[in-house]
Design a protein around this motif. Structure first.
Motif, PDB file in Angstrom:
ATOM      1  N   THR A  17       0.822  -1.209   0.000  1.00  0.00           N
ATOM      2  CA  THR A  17       0.000   0.000   0.000  1.00  0.00           C
ATOM      3  C   THR A  17       0.854   1.256   0.000  1.00  0.00           C
ATOM      4  N   LYS A  18       2.098   1.128   0.461  1.00  0.00           N
ATOM      5  CA  LYS A  18       2.952   2.317   0.570  1.00  0.00           C
ATOM      6  C   LYS A  18       3.469   2.785  -0.787  1.00  0.00           C
ATOM      7  N   VAL A  19       3.428   1.922  -1.768  1.00  0.00           N
ATOM      8  CA  VAL A  19       3.988   2.273  -3.070  1.00  0.00           C
ATOM      9  C   VAL A  19       3.050   3.217  -3.812  1.00  0.00           C
ATOM     10  N   LYS A  20       3.616   4.336  -4.265  1.00  0.00           N
ATOM     11  CA  LYS A  20       2.821   5.314  -5.023  1.00  0.00           C
ATOM     12  C   LYS A  20       2.643   4.839  -6.457  1.00  0.00           C
ATOM     13  N   THR A  21       1.499   5.141  -7.048  1.00  0.00           N
ATOM     14  CA  THR A  21       1.285   4.784  -8.460  1.00  0.00           C
ATOM     15  C   THR A  21       1.191   6.056  -9.299  1.00  0.00           C
ATOM     16  N   HIS A  22       1.895   6.056 -10.429  1.00  0.00           N
ATOM     17  CA  HIS A  22       1.842   7.191 -11.361  1.00  0.00           C
ATOM     18  C   HIS A  22       1.268   6.703 -12.687  1.00  0.00           C
ATOM     19  N   PHE A  23       0.408   7.510 -13.269  1.00  0.00           N
ATOM     20  CA  PHE A  23      -0.168   7.162 -14.575  1.00  0.00           C
ATOM     21  C   PHE A  23       0.339   8.143 -15.626  1.00  0.00           C
ATOM     22  N   GLU A  24       0.650   7.612 -16.782  1.00  0.00           N
ATOM     23  CA  GLU A  24       1.072   8.460 -17.908  1.00  0.00           C
ATOM     24  C   GLU A  24       0.413   7.913 -19.163  1.00  0.00           C
ATOM     25  N   GLU A  25      -0.151   8.806 -19.979  1.00  0.00           N
ATOM     26  CA  GLU A  25      -0.746   8.346 -21.241  1.00  0.00           C
ATOM     27  C   GLU A  25       0.054   8.925 -22.393  1.00  0.00           C
ATOM     28  N   SER A  26       0.274   8.117 -23.416  1.00  0.00           N
ATOM     29  CA  SER A  26       1.025   8.636 -24.565  1.00  0.00           C
ATOM     30  C   SER A  26       0.545   7.973 -25.844  1.00  0.00           C
ATOM     31  N   ASP A  27       0.997   8.545 -26.964  1.00  0.00           N
ATOM     32  CA  ASP A  27       0.694   7.926 -28.257  1.00  0.00           C
ATOM     33  C   ASP A  27       1.760   6.880 -28.593  1.00  0.00           C
ATOM     34  N   VAL A  28       3.007   7.304 -28.485  1.00  0.00           N
ATOM     35  CA  VAL A  28       4.109   6.373 -28.771  1.00  0.00           C
ATOM     36  C   VAL A  28       4.931   6.214 -27.493  1.00  0.00           C
ATOM     37  N   LEU A  29       5.029   4.980 -27.023  1.00  0.00           N
ATOM     38  CA  LEU A  29       5.832   4.682 -25.834  1.00  0.00           C
ATOM     39  C   LEU A  29       7.041   3.875 -26.270  1.00  0.00           C
ATOM     40  N   ILE A  30       8.218   4.373 -25.949  1.00  0.00           N
ATOM     41  CA  ILE A  30       9.446   3.661 -26.331  1.00  0.00           C
ATOM     42  C   ILE A  30      10.047   3.037 -25.082  1.00  0.00           C
ATOM     43  N   VAL A  31      10.227   1.729 -25.108  1.00  0.00           N
ATOM     44  CA  VAL A  31      10.790   1.004 -23.955  1.00  0.00           C
ATOM     45  C   VAL A  31      12.268   0.756 -24.219  1.00  0.00           C
ATOM     46  N   GLY A  32      13.129   1.464 -23.499  1.00  0.00           N
ATOM     47  CA  GLY A  32      14.572   1.342 -23.690  1.00  0.00           C
ATOM     48  C   GLY A  32      15.091   2.495 -24.519  1.00  0.00           C
ATOM     49  N   GLY A  33      16.010   3.254 -23.944  1.00  0.00           N
ATOM     50  CA  GLY A  33      16.560   4.423 -24.645  1.00  0.00           C
ATOM     51  C   GLY A  33      18.002   4.214 -25.039  1.00  0.00           C
ATOM     52  N   GLY A  34      18.295   3.051 -25.645  1.00  0.00           N
ATOM     53  CA  GLY A  34      19.638   2.786 -26.183  1.00  0.00           C
ATOM     54  C   GLY A  34      19.715   3.337 -27.596  1.00  0.00           C
ATOM     55  N   MET A  35      20.421   2.631 -28.479  1.00  0.00           N
ATOM     56  CA  MET A  35      20.570   3.136 -29.851  1.00  0.00           C
ATOM     57  C   MET A  35      19.232   3.111 -30.595  1.00  0.00           C
ATOM     58  N   ALA A  36      18.536   1.980 -30.544  1.00  0.00           N
ATOM     59  CA  ALA A  36      17.271   1.884 -31.277  1.00  0.00           C
ATOM     60  C   ALA A  36      16.221   2.798 -30.643  1.00  0.00           C
ATOM     61  N   GLY A  37      16.212   2.860 -29.319  1.00  0.00           N
ATOM     62  CA  GLY A  37      15.201   3.663 -28.607  1.00  0.00           C
ATOM     63  C   GLY A  37      15.371   5.152 -28.855  1.00  0.00           C
ATOM     64  N   THR A  38      16.623   5.618 -28.892  1.00  0.00           N
ATOM     65  CA  THR A  38      16.828   7.041 -29.174  1.00  0.00           C
ATOM     66  C   THR A  38      16.457   7.337 -30.631  1.00  0.00           C
TER      67      THR A  38
END
Ligand SMILES: Cc1cc2nc3c(=O)[nH]c(=O)nc-3n(C[C@H](O)[C@H](O)[C@H](O)COP(=O)(O)OP(=O)(O)OC[C@H]3O[C@@H](n4cnc5c(N)ncnc54)[C@H](O)[C@@H]3O)c2cc1C
Length: 619
Positions: free
Chosen positions: A2-23
Motif C-alpha cells: 500500500t505504501k507504493v505510489k502509483t503514477h499514470f502516464e498516457e502517450s501515443d508512442v511509448l518507447i521502452v529502452g533508450g539505447g541506440m534503437a530507442g533514441t
C-alpha cells in the motif's frame, strides 16, 4: 504494497529502452508525429545507457552510397553469407538503404568522425566500418532523443506489457517501477516500441567469482527485449542463433580494428595458421559454405574451437609486427580507450605489451542478440515494397501483436545492424507506429484498473517474499522460503551452460540435453515465484532474472527444434552435426501461449530477394 505510489502516464508512442534503437525511435517519432505525445522509458539513464554506454571506436554499418562504396544489395549479400543463408533480406535491405542518412545526422550532431586525408571521405576500418572518436557517441544521440520526447523517464524498469481489454491481441502500454523510489508506473499507450537491447548473462560467463560482471555484451542487457513480447504471445524467430565471439582473453577487448585496420592475424601456440588445418573437416560439416568469402564468423570460431580442443592452444593474435609502426601502435591502444578500457588494464596487469608479446584470444560464452553477427529476436512485419506476403502484415517492424513494434536487438532476422543500423531501425519502427495511429488502428483501447493492479501485485511480490521469508533465517543470509536473485542467476547460467551449448561443453548440446535443460528451466521458473528482494535494486535483479529465464526457455526450444548444426562455432547439435540445407534452409518461428506457457514452433521459408528470386522451401 500500500505504501507504493502509483503514477499514470498516457502517450501515443511509448518507447521502452533508450539505447541506440530507442533514441532513434524517439527522434523519428517526433519527426512524423509533430502533435503526438512521445514518451521514452529507460532502465538506466539514457545519457549513458545500453551497449554503447562507454562509447565506440567505429560505426560498423555504413554503406557509403554517395561515393558508391557499397549498395544495400551488397550488405544483404554480406549478412546472408555471414549467417549461413538465414536472414530476413527484406529487413536487412530496408535498414541498409536508410543507414547512411542516420550516420550523416550523427556527423551533423557533432560526433567526431575520422576522415581519410586523401579522399576526404569517412575513414574506413573495413568494408562496412567507419572510424569515429566515439567516447561521447551515446550522450550525442541521447540529446536528440531528449529534444524530441515529451518526457524521458530514467531509472524505470519495464517489467510487463499491457494489453487492450477490448480487442484481442492489441497492445495497451507497459508497466514498471522506479528503481530508486520504488514507485509503480503505468504507461498507457496507443503504440509501444520495444528497444530494450540483447541478452547477456543467460549462459555462464567465463569470468566468474572475482571477475563476475565482466562480459562482452553489456551486463545490464537482460533479455527484456525478448521476454516482454514473448509474455504477451508475440512470435519470435531464430532464437537458436546465439553468438559466440572471438575476443582478447579476459578483457573481451574487440578484435575488429586489429584484423581490419592493423592487419594482424591469428596463429596457434606453435605459430601455425590453424584455420587451414580445419578446412576439410569443416567442409565435411557445412559443404560449400566454407568456400564463401569472407569466411562466415561462426566457421572461423569453429576452427578456433577445434584447434583448442585438439591441443593447439592458446591461440594468439600476432600484434608484434603491426605494433612496430608507431601509428598502428597508437591506433591499437586508442581502440580500447574508446570502448574497452578494461582490456588495456588486463594487459598491464598480465605484463603484456602487444608490441613485444602476442596477446591471447578466447571464444566467449554465448549471447542472444539481434543487431550484431546474429539475428535472434521478434518476428516482425517488413516494409510493404519489399516483403513477400509471409513477411508483411501492414506496418513495418510491427510484431505479431497489433501496435507493438520493435527495433535493434529486439528484431530478429536482420543481422549486422550494429549501432547505426539499430538507430535506423528505431526510426523505421517509429515512422510505422505513427502511421498506425494516423490510420486509426489504435482507437478505443481500454486497459482496465484490474489489469494494472494485478500486475502491481505481481511486480512487488519479491519484496513481500523477502519481508516474510527473512524471519526464517537462522544464520547467514539463506532462507528456506526464498532464493535471492544471484542464486537464481547462477542456477540459470549453469543450466544454459551445461545443457544448451555453453562453454562447459565446448558449445555442444543434443536433444537429450535440451530436454533436460527445459525440465530444469521449468522448475527454475516455478521457484522464481519465490525469489526474494531486499530492496528496489534487488527487485530489479529479480525481474532481470525472470526476463532472462523466459528468454532462455525460448532459446532452448528453438535449439531443440532446428535438428541440424547450422552455425558450427556458435553451437553444435551433437545428434545432428551437419548443416542440412534440404530440411532446414528456413527460418524458425516460435510462439509461447500466454495462458499455458507452452511453446509452439514452425518453419517459415527464407526468401532470397536479392540476386535470386527463387525461394528454397524446407520440407
Ligand atoms: C562490447 C560491444 C562492442 C560493440 N562495438 C560496436 C562497434 O564498434 N560499432 C557498432 O556500430 N556497434 C557496436 N556494437 C553494437 C551496438 O552497440 C548495438 O548493436 C546497439 O547498441 C543495439 O542497440 P539496441 O538499442 O538494440 O540496444 P542498446 O543500445 O543496448 O539499448 C537497450 C536499452 O534498453 C534499456 N533497457 C533494457 N531493459 C529495459 C527494461 N526492462 N526497461 C527499460 N529499459 C530497458 C537498456 O538500459 C538500454 O539503454 C557493440 C556492442 C557491444 C556490447
Amino acid at each position: 504494497m500500500t505504501k507504493v505510489k502509483t503514477h499514470f502516464e498516457e502517450s501515443d508512442v511509448l518507447i521502452v529502452g533508450g539505447g541506440m534503437a530507442g533514441t532513434g525511435a524517439t527522434f523519428e517519432a517526433r519527426h512524423w508525429g509533430k502533435d503526438l505525445k512521445i514518451v521514452c522509458v529507460e532502465k538506466a539513464n539514457i545519457d549513458r545507457s545500453g551497449a554503447v554506454a562507454q562509447g565506440l571506436y567505429a560505426i560498423n554499418c555504413y554503406m557509403g552510397m554517395q561515393w558508391n562504396e557499397n549498395q544495400p544489395e551488397d550488405h544483404v549479400r554480406y549478412a546472408r553469407n555471414d549467417l549461413m543463408g538465414m536472414v530476413r533480406e527484406d529487413l536487412g535491405y530496408d535498414m541498409a538503404r536508410h543507414v547512411d542518412s542516420t550516420v550523416h545526422m550523427f556527423d551533423e550532431w557533432g560526433l567526431p568522425m575520422m576522415k581519410n586525408e586523401k579522399t576526404g571521405r569517412y575513414l574506413r576500418e573495413g568494408k562496412w566500418q567507419i572510424m569515429i572518436h566515439g567516447e561521447s557517441y551515446k550522450p550525442i544521440v541521447a540529446e536528440a532523443a531528449k529534444k524530441s520526447a515529451d518526457k524521458i523517464y530514467n531509472r524505470i524498469m519495464i517489467t510487463h506489457l499491457l494489453m487492450d481489454d477490448e480487442k484481442e491481441n492489441r497492445i495497451g502500454g507497459a508497466v514498471g517501477f522506479n528503481m530508486r523510489t520504488g514507485d509503480y508506473h503505468v504507461f498507457k499507450a496507443k503504440t509501444v516500441i520495444v528497444a530494450a537491447g540483447g541478452a547477456s548473462h543467460i549462459f555462464k560467463p567465463r569470468a566468474v567469482g572475482e571477475g563476475m560482471g565482466r562480459t562482452w555484451y553489456a551486463p545490464w542487457s537482460n533479455g527484456s527485449a525478448y521476454a516482454l513480447p514473448i509474455a504477451v504471445g508475440a512470435k519470435m524467430t531464430q532464437m537458436e542463433n546465439r553468438i559466440v565471439l572471438c575476443r582478447f582473453k579476459d578483457g573481451y577487448g574487440p578484435v575488429g580494428a586489429y584484423f581490419l585496420h592493423l592487419k594482424t592475424y591469428t596463429q596457434n601456440a606453435n605459430g601455425e595458421n590453424y584455420e587451414k588445418k580445419w578446412y576439410d573437416h569443416t567442409k565435411n560439416l557445412v559443404g560449400e559454405y566454407i568456400d564463401h568469402h569472407p569466411t562466415p564468423t561462426c566457421l572461423r570460431n569453429h576452427a578456433f574451437i577445434q584447434e583448442v580442443m585438439a591441443g593447439g592452444g592458446p591461440i594468439h593474435m600476432v600484434t608484434t609486427e603491426a605494433f612496430q609502426d608507431p601509428h598502428l601502435e597508437t591506433v591499437g591502444w586508442e581502440n580500447f580507450l574508446g570502448m574497452t578500457v578494461g582490456q588495456a588494464v588486463v594487459w598491464a596487469s598480465q605484463n603484456i605489451d602487444p608490441k613485444y608479446t602476442n596477446p591471447e584470444l578466447t571464444t566467449s560464452e554465448p549471447y542472444v542478440m539481434g543487431s550484431h553477427a546474429t539475428c535472434s529476436g521478434a518476428w516482425v512485419s517488413g516494409p510493404e515494397d519489399l516483403s513477400p506476403p509471409e513477411y508483411f502484415w501492414g506496418y513495418n517492424r510491427m510484431l505479431t501483436v497489433d501496435g507493438l513494434f520493435g527495433a535493434g536487438d529486439t528484431v530478429g532476422g536482420s543481422a549486422h545492424k550494429f549501432s547505426s543500423g539499430s538507430f535506423t531501425e528505431g526510426r523505421l519502427a517509429a515512422k510505422a507506429a505513427v502511421k498506425y495511429i494516423e490510420d486509426k488502428k489504435a482507437e478505443g483501447i481500454k486497459v482496465s484498473d484490474k489489469q494494472c493492479s494485478d500486475l502491481k501485485e505481481v511486480i512487488y511480490k519479491p519484496l513481500e517474499n523477502y519481508t516474510v521469508g527473512r524471519n526464517e533465517i537462522t544464520g547467514g543470509t539463506v532462507s528456506p522460503s526464498y532464493i535471492s536473485p544471484i542464486q537464481g542467476l547462477q542456477r540459470l547460467q549453469r543450466i544454459m551452460d551445461e545443457y544448451v551449448g555453453g562453454i562447459a561443453t565446448n558449445y555442444m548440446t543434443n536433444e537429450n540435453m535440451l530436454n533436460r535443460g527445459l525440465e530444469l528451466l521449468k522448475w527454475l521458473e516455478e521457484d522464481l515465484e519465490n525469489v526474494g528482494a531486499e530492496d528496489y535494486h534487488q527487485l530489479m535483479r529479480a525481474w532481470e532474472l525472470k526476463h532472462r529465464t523466459v528468454t532462455s526457455q525460448c532459446v532452448t526450444e528453438h535449439t531443440k527444434f532446428r535438428t541440424e548444426t547450422r552455425w558450427p562455432g556458435y553451437y553444435y547439435r551433437g545428434d545432428h552435426l551437419k548443416l542440412d540445407d534440404k530440411n532446414w534452409h528456413c527460418l524458425t518461428v516460435s510462439r509461447r501461449d500466454p495462458k499455458t506457457k507452452e511453446f509452439t514452433m514452425e518453419k517459415v521459408p527464407v526468401y532470397h530477394i536479392v540476386d535470386e528470386k527463387k525461394e528454397k522451401k524446407a520440407s
